[in-house]
Design a protein around this motif. Structure first.
Motif, PDB file in Angstrom:
ATOM      1  N   PHE A 144     -22.881 -25.363 -31.399  1.00 46.02           N
ATOM      2  CA  PHE A 144     -22.804 -25.105 -29.965  1.00 46.02           C
ATOM      3  C   PHE A 144     -23.134 -23.665 -29.579  1.00 46.02           C
ATOM      4  CE2 PHE A 144     -20.004 -28.802 -30.547  1.00 46.02           C
ATOM      5  CZ  PHE A 144     -20.556 -29.662 -29.620  1.00 46.02           C
ATOM      6  N   LYS A 145     -23.269 -22.755 -30.548  1.00 45.28           N
ATOM      7  CA  LYS A 145     -23.569 -21.357 -30.227  1.00 45.28           C
ATOM      8  C   LYS A 145     -24.853 -20.869 -30.903  1.00 45.28           C
ATOM      9  CE  LYS A 145     -20.032 -20.199 -27.601  1.00 45.28           C
ATOM     10  NZ  LYS A 145     -20.192 -19.687 -26.218  1.00 45.28           N
ATOM     11  N   ILE A 146     -24.867 -20.891 -32.226  1.00 45.24           N
ATOM     12  CA  ILE A 146     -25.988 -20.314 -32.967  1.00 45.24           C
ATOM     13  C   ILE A 146     -27.265 -21.135 -32.766  1.00 45.24           C
ATOM     14  CG2 ILE A 146     -26.839 -19.601 -35.221  1.00 45.24           C
ATOM     15  CD1 ILE A 146     -24.513 -17.959 -34.180  1.00 45.24           C
ATOM     16  N   TYR A 147     -27.170 -22.449 -32.920  1.00 52.28           N
ATOM     17  CA  TYR A 147     -28.353 -23.308 -32.794  1.00 52.28           C
ATOM     18  C   TYR A 147     -28.987 -23.220 -31.401  1.00 52.28           C
ATOM     19  CZ  TYR A 147     -31.322 -27.460 -32.922  1.00 52.28           C
ATOM     20  OH  TYR A 147     -32.386 -28.308 -32.850  1.00 52.28           O
ATOM     21  N   PRO A 148     -28.205 -23.326 -30.312  1.00 50.46           N
ATOM     22  CA  PRO A 148     -28.822 -23.159 -28.983  1.00 50.46           C
ATOM     23  C   PRO A 148     -29.428 -21.773 -28.785  1.00 50.46           C
ATOM     24  CG  PRO A 148     -26.687 -24.223 -28.793  1.00 50.46           C
ATOM     25  CD  PRO A 148     -26.801 -23.744 -30.210  1.00 50.46           C
ATOM     26  N   ALA A 149     -28.772 -20.734 -29.350  1.00 54.92           N
ATOM     27  CA  ALA A 149     -29.311 -19.377 -29.206  1.00 54.92           C
ATOM     28  C   ALA A 149     -30.650 -19.247 -29.920  1.00 54.92           C
ATOM     29  CB  ALA A 149     -28.316 -18.367 -29.765  1.00 54.92           C
ATOM     30  N   LEU A 150     -30.748 -19.817 -31.117  1.00 56.70           N
ATOM     31  CA  LEU A 150     -32.016 -19.785 -31.844  1.00 56.70           C
ATOM     32  C   LEU A 150     -33.084 -20.596 -31.112  1.00 56.70           C
ATOM     33  CD1 LEU A 150     -30.736 -20.176 -35.528  1.00 56.70           C
ATOM     34  CD2 LEU A 150     -31.542 -18.093 -34.394  1.00 56.70           C
ATOM     35  N   GLY A 151     -32.664 -21.713 -30.515  1.00 55.96           N
ATOM     36  CA  GLY A 151     -33.601 -22.521 -29.735  1.00 55.96           C
ATOM     37  C   GLY A 151     -34.117 -21.767 -28.523  1.00 55.96           C
ATOM     38  N   THR A 152     -33.239 -21.028 -27.858  1.00 60.46           N
ATOM     39  CA  THR A 152     -33.646 -20.226 -26.704  1.00 60.46           C
ATOM     40  C   THR A 152     -34.644 -19.157 -27.118  1.00 60.46           C
ATOM     41  OG1 THR A 152     -31.501 -20.570 -25.628  1.00 60.46           O
ATOM     42  CG2 THR A 152     -32.830 -18.729 -24.850  1.00 60.46           C
ATOM     43  N   LEU A 153     -34.367 -18.502 -28.251  1.00 62.65           N
ATOM     44  CA  LEU A 153     -35.278 -17.481 -28.755  1.00 62.65           C
ATOM     45  C   LEU A 153     -36.653 -18.075 -29.072  1.00 62.65           C
ATOM     46  CD1 LEU A 153     -35.755 -14.580 -29.710  1.00 62.65           C
ATOM     47  CD2 LEU A 153     -34.851 -15.255 -31.951  1.00 62.65           C
ATOM     48  N   PHE A 154     -36.671 -19.261 -29.675  1.00 62.37           N
ATOM     49  CA  PHE A 154     -37.933 -19.914 -30.015  1.00 62.37           C
ATOM     50  C   PHE A 154     -38.719 -20.274 -28.752  1.00 62.37           C
ATOM     51  CE2 PHE A 154     -40.246 -23.915 -30.548  1.00 62.37           C
ATOM     52  CZ  PHE A 154     -41.165 -23.544 -31.524  1.00 62.37           C
ATOM     53  N   PHE A 155     -38.063 -20.954 -27.806  1.00 61.93           N
ATOM     54  CA  PHE A 155     -38.767 -21.413 -26.605  1.00 61.93           C
ATOM     55  C   PHE A 155     -39.178 -20.248 -25.703  1.00 61.93           C
ATOM     56  CE2 PHE A 155     -36.602 -25.535 -27.502  1.00 61.93           C
ATOM     57  CZ  PHE A 155     -37.754 -26.292 -27.634  1.00 61.93           C
ATOM     58  N   SER A 156     -38.530 -19.084 -25.867  1.00 65.11           N
ATOM     59  CA  SER A 156     -38.925 -17.929 -25.060  1.00 65.11           C
ATOM     60  C   SER A 156     -40.317 -17.431 -25.434  1.00 65.11           C
ATOM     61  CB  SER A 156     -37.907 -16.796 -25.222  1.00 65.11           C
ATOM     62  OG  SER A 156     -37.986 -16.212 -26.510  1.00 65.11           O
ATOM     63  N   ALA A 209     -36.961 -16.543 -21.947  1.00 62.61           N
ATOM     64  CA  ALA A 209     -37.190 -15.115 -22.182  1.00 62.61           C
ATOM     65  C   ALA A 209     -36.246 -14.275 -21.333  1.00 62.61           C
ATOM     66  CB  ALA A 209     -38.643 -14.769 -21.869  1.00 62.61           C
ATOM     67  N   LEU A 210     -36.030 -14.686 -20.086  1.00 66.56           N
ATOM     68  CA  LEU A 210     -35.078 -13.980 -19.236  1.00 66.56           C
ATOM     69  C   LEU A 210     -33.665 -14.074 -19.801  1.00 66.56           C
ATOM     70  CD1 LEU A 210     -36.236 -14.988 -15.629  1.00 66.56           C
ATOM     71  CD2 LEU A 210     -36.545 -12.784 -16.780  1.00 66.56           C
ATOM     72  N   GLY A 211     -33.335 -15.226 -20.390  1.00 70.13           N
ATOM     73  CA  GLY A 211     -32.026 -15.387 -21.011  1.00 70.13           C
ATOM     74  C   GLY A 211     -31.837 -14.425 -22.178  1.00 70.13           C
ATOM     75  N   ILE A 212     -32.877 -14.231 -22.976  1.00 67.74           N
ATOM     76  CA  ILE A 212     -32.800 -13.279 -24.087  1.00 67.74           C
ATOM     77  C   ILE A 212     -32.664 -11.855 -23.553  1.00 67.74           C
ATOM     78  CG2 ILE A 212     -34.016 -12.332 -26.074  1.00 67.74           C
ATOM     79  CD1 ILE A 212     -32.950 -15.141 -26.519  1.00 67.74           C
ATOM     80  N   ILE A 213     -33.407 -11.518 -22.499  1.00 63.73           N
ATOM     81  CA  ILE A 213     -33.286 -10.197 -21.882  1.00 63.73           C
ATOM     82  C   ILE A 213     -31.876  -9.995 -21.338  1.00 63.73           C
ATOM     83  CG2 ILE A 213     -34.072  -8.765 -19.956  1.00 63.73           C
ATOM     84  CD1 ILE A 213     -36.851 -10.011 -20.305  1.00 63.73           C
ATOM     85  N   HIS A 214     -31.330 -11.034 -20.740  1.00 60.63           N
ATOM     86  CA  HIS A 214     -29.955 -10.985 -20.224  1.00 60.63           C
ATOM     87  C   HIS A 214     -28.981 -10.671 -21.359  1.00 60.63           C
ATOM     88  CE1 HIS A 214     -26.532 -13.210 -17.891  1.00 60.63           C
ATOM     89  NE2 HIS A 214     -26.397 -11.899 -17.864  1.00 60.63           N
ATOM     90  N   PHE A 215     -29.142 -11.349 -22.478  1.00 57.57           N
ATOM     91  CA  PHE A 215     -28.281 -11.109 -23.640  1.00 57.57           C
ATOM     92  C   PHE A 215     -28.426  -9.675 -24.143  1.00 57.57           C
ATOM     93  CE2 PHE A 215     -28.345 -10.775 -28.295  1.00 57.57           C
ATOM     94  CZ  PHE A 215     -27.000 -10.996 -28.574  1.00 57.57           C
ATOM     95  N   LEU A 216     -29.657  -9.171 -24.217  1.00 54.80           N
ATOM     96  CA  LEU A 216     -29.890  -7.817 -24.707  1.00 54.80           C
ATOM     97  C   LEU A 216     -29.278  -6.769 -23.778  1.00 54.80           C
ATOM     98  CD1 LEU A 216     -33.597  -8.114 -25.948  1.00 54.80           C
ATOM     99  CD2 LEU A 216     -31.510  -8.062 -27.341  1.00 54.80           C
TER     100      LEU A 216
END
Length: 294
Positions: free
Chosen positions: A24-36, A266-273
């Motif tokens: 519920f955390k790592i896998y979705p985060a990796l998926g977000t990074l990939f699709f970005s 990509a915006l989600g990754i920027i938000h995290f950063l």
């Protein structure tokens, strides 16, 4: 054999939690990074690799929108964190006094944390209703009125107020736990040297509360920079994007009718950063401050 079993026992105990965390955390985060790094538009069978194009677009073509959202997020987080923690300390000191009914006061102040975000948002939307809300009825007694959440100058301050009202009880509880962990012997010894009242609070209470203050500030900043659900219910990012925080900006982009889920990722990754950088800076500063006071 017994030694081997004992060495594996702790890992077996935490394995279910680790699996849930990964799913519920790592896998979705990796998926977000990939699709970005793709042009994914919702169709899992048709997308292509675009590399850093989405990030480039966010920092060039849509730079103004991104910077506006980040600026509003920082403003929201700053005022929410400051007000929430100042009030949290003050309320904790008050409910820590030997007064009648203090447990009831603690429960009342903590109650907003038990309510759901949807309930809180809907209740305050009704309170701030520009036509029949009680706030405008009060203003009418003074011969004035306001569009409340419909006013681009008032919307963000009102959302900050609601966020503080929602979270200050939790901050109060943490500060109260810190206050009750301070030995009364310290205050008694300090009173013999004339440190009472404000002097006692400034030179004893605040320094000893530094670890709790650090935790509360971090929690406030992270929660404020991540918030979008309360803003979505109260203003939906408006009016005129005056409450369009970065979290709200990402959320609205995800459900954009143009099918820009790759860009939203990509915006989600920027938000995290952005959150990670702010947290690291604040945590480093708070740690150094604690070392100076210790």
């Amino acid at each position: 054999m017994v030694k081997t079993y004992r060495s594996w026992a702790p890992w077996m105990a935490i394995l279910p939690a680790l699996l849930l965390f990964f799913v519920f955390k790592i896998y979705p985060a990796l998926g977000t990074l990939f699709f970005s790094m793709t042009d994914f538009n919702g169709n899992i069978d048709h997308y292509s690799w675009v590399g850093l194009k989405n990030y480039k677009n966010a920092l060039t073509i849509n730079f103004d929108d991104l910077m506006n959202a980040i600026g509003i997020s920082f403003t929201f987080a700053f005022f929410t964190t400051v007000i929430q923690n100042v009030l949290g300390v003050a309320l904790a000191v008050l409910v820590n006094l030997k007064i009648r009914g203090k447990n009831a006061y603690r429960s009342i102040l903590f109650m907003p944390n038990v309510l759901g975000v949807v309930i809180i948002g809907l209740v305050w939307t009704l309170i701030f209703d520009p036509y029949s809300g009680p706030m405008n009825q009060i203003l009418s007694l003074f011969g004035t009125s306001s569009s409340m959440l419909g006013d681009s100058k008032l919307a963000l301050p009102l959302v900050i107020f609601v966020q503080v009202w929602t979270s200050v009880g939790y901050a109060m509880v943490l500060y109260l736990a810190g206050l009750q962990g301070i030995s009364q012997d310290i205050y008694e010894a300090a009173s013999m040297d004339g440190a009472v009242g404000w002097k006692s609070f400034r030179h004893i209470t605040l320094p000893l509360l530094q670890p709790i203050i650090g935790v509360n500030i971090l929690l406030s900043i992270i929660g404020s920079l991540r918030v979008f659900d309360l803003i979505m219910i109260l203003t939906n990012g408006g009016p005129d994007d005056s409450t369009m925080t970065l979290g709200m900006f990402v959320f609205k982009t995800i459900f954009d009718s143009n099918g820009t889920q790759g860009y939203a990722s990509a915006l989600g990754i920027i938000h995290f950063l952005v959150i990670a950088v702010v947290v690291v800076i604040v945590q480093t500063y708070m740690r150094r401050r604690e070392e100076k006071l210790s």
